[in-house]
Design an enzyme around this catalytic site. Structure first.
Site, PDB file in Angstrom:
ATOM      1  N   LYS A   9       0.832  -1.198   0.000  1.00 21.45           N
ATOM      2  CA  LYS A   9       0.000   0.000   0.000  1.00 21.45           C
ATOM      3  C   LYS A   9       0.872   1.255   0.000  1.00 21.45           C
ATOM      4  CE  LYS A   9      -3.853  -2.219   2.428  1.00 21.45           C
ATOM      5  NZ  LYS A   9      -4.745  -2.100   3.601  1.00 21.45           N
ATOM      6  N   TYR A  49     -12.546  -3.327  -2.900  1.00 18.40           N
ATOM      7  CA  TYR A  49     -13.033  -3.187  -1.522  1.00 18.40           C
ATOM      8  C   TYR A  49     -14.560  -3.182  -1.477  1.00 18.40           C
ATOM      9  CZ  TYR A  49      -8.243  -2.239  -0.020  1.00 18.40           C
ATOM     10  OH  TYR A  49      -6.900  -2.346   0.272  1.00 18.40           O
ATOM     11  N   PHE A  57     -15.210   4.344   7.084  1.00 16.11           N
ATOM     12  CA  PHE A  57     -13.816   4.614   6.711  1.00 16.11           C
ATOM     13  C   PHE A  57     -13.568   4.443   5.211  1.00 16.11           C
ATOM     14  CE2 PHE A  57     -14.120   0.182   8.115  1.00 16.11           C
ATOM     15  CZ  PHE A  57     -13.597  -0.491   7.023  1.00 16.11           C
ATOM     16  N   ASN A 112      -2.036   0.152   7.266  1.00 12.74           N
ATOM     17  CA  ASN A 112      -1.452  -1.125   7.701  1.00 12.74           C
ATOM     18  C   ASN A 112      -0.587  -1.780   6.629  1.00 12.74           C
ATOM     19  OD1 ASN A 112      -3.464  -1.940   6.010  1.00 12.74           O
ATOM     20  ND2 ASN A 112      -4.663  -3.038   7.536  1.00 12.74           N
ATOM     21  N   HIS A 115      -1.767  -5.471   1.676  1.00 16.86           N
ATOM     22  CA  HIS A 115      -2.986  -6.242   1.430  1.00 16.86           C
ATOM     23  C   HIS A 115      -2.584  -7.641   1.022  1.00 16.86           C
ATOM     24  CE1 HIS A 115      -6.814  -7.568  -0.333  1.00 16.86           C
ATOM     25  NE2 HIS A 115      -6.062  -8.099  -1.277  1.00 16.86           N
ATOM     26  N   GLU A 126      -8.740 -11.824  -7.345  1.00 15.18           N
ATOM     27  CA  GLU A 126      -7.888 -10.644  -7.179  1.00 15.18           C
ATOM     28  C   GLU A 126      -6.675 -10.668  -8.113  1.00 15.18           C
ATOM     29  OE1 GLU A 126      -9.010  -9.320  -2.642  1.00 15.18           O
ATOM     30  OE2 GLU A 126      -7.078 -10.266  -2.978  1.00 15.18           O
TER      31      GLU A 126
END
Ligand code: UDP
Ligand code: MG
Length: 153
Positions: A9, A49, A57, A112, A115, A126
Site C-alpha cells: 500500500k 473493496y 472509513f 497497515n 494487502h 484478485e
C-alpha cells in the site's frame, strides 16, 4: 500451485519498506510470478473493496489507495494464501504480533501497509483483477527445489 495477490500500500512505499517486505517473501521461499507499480483508479478500488463500501472509513481508504502508487505482487507457493495472511498479521496492526509484517512495521488499522487475499477464491479473483495473463510469468524457480521436499512439490 496456489497463488495469492499482495498489494504494497502507499504507506509502505512512502516509508521505504518495499524491499524489506519483498525480502521476507523471497526468504520464505515464495515465488514472485508477477510484480508491477500502478495507481489504482476509483473503479478498481470500489471493486477491490466492495465488501467495505458503505463503511464510514471507506472514503478515506479509497482516497488513500487511489492518490499514490502501489505495488501489486502475485506470489506462488503451497498454501500461500494462508501463509501470506499469517506473515501479514491481523488488520489492526497494533494487535499484530512481532515477527509479522504489520506487527513489525505498522501501528494502524487504516495505514497497515499491506494487502493479501483472504481466501483461495478471493485470491483467484484478485490476481485476475490486477494482472493480465501475459503479466504473469512461468519460470523455473530454483528456490522451490529447496523450499519443499520432492514429494511436496
Ligand atoms: N480498514 C480500515 N478501517 C477498518 C477496517 C479496515 O481502514 O476498521 C481498511 C484497512 O486498510 C484494511 C482494508 O480496509 O486493510 C481492508 O479491510 P479488510 O477487513 O479486508 O482487512 P485486511 O484483509 O486488509 O486485513
Ligand atoms: Mg481483506
Amino acid at each position: 500451485m496456489e497463488r495469492t495477490l499482495v498489494l504494497l500500500k502507499p504507506d509502505s512505499i512512502q516509508r521505504g519498506l518495499m524491499g524489506k517486505i519483498i525480502t521476507r517473501f523471497e526468504a520464505r521461499g515464495l515465488k514472485i510470478v508477477g510484480m508491477k507499480m500502478l495507481k489504482m483508479g476509483k473503479e478498481l478500488s470500489k471493486e477491490h473493496y466492495s465488501h467495505l463500501l458503505g463503511k464510514p472509513f471507506y472514503p478515506d481508504l479509497e482516497k488513500f489507495m487511489t492518490h499514490h502508487p502501489i505495488v501489486a505482487i502475485v506470489l506462488e507457493g503451497k498454501e500461500c494464501v494462508q501463509v501470506v495472511r499469517d506473515m501479514m498479521g491481523p488488520t489492526n496492526s497494533r494487535k499484530a504480533l512481532p515477527g509479522t509484517i504489520r506487527g513489525d512495521f505498522s501501528m494502524s488499522t487504516s495505514r497497515n501497509i499491506i494487502h493479501g487475499s483472504d481466501s483461495t477464491e478471493t485470491a483467484e479473483k484478485e490476481v485476475k483483477r490486477f494482472f493480465k495473463p501475459e503479466e504473469l510469468h512461468e519460470y523455473k524457480f530454483s528456490g522451490s527445489d529447496y523450499a519443499y521436499a520432492p514429494d511436496e512439490q
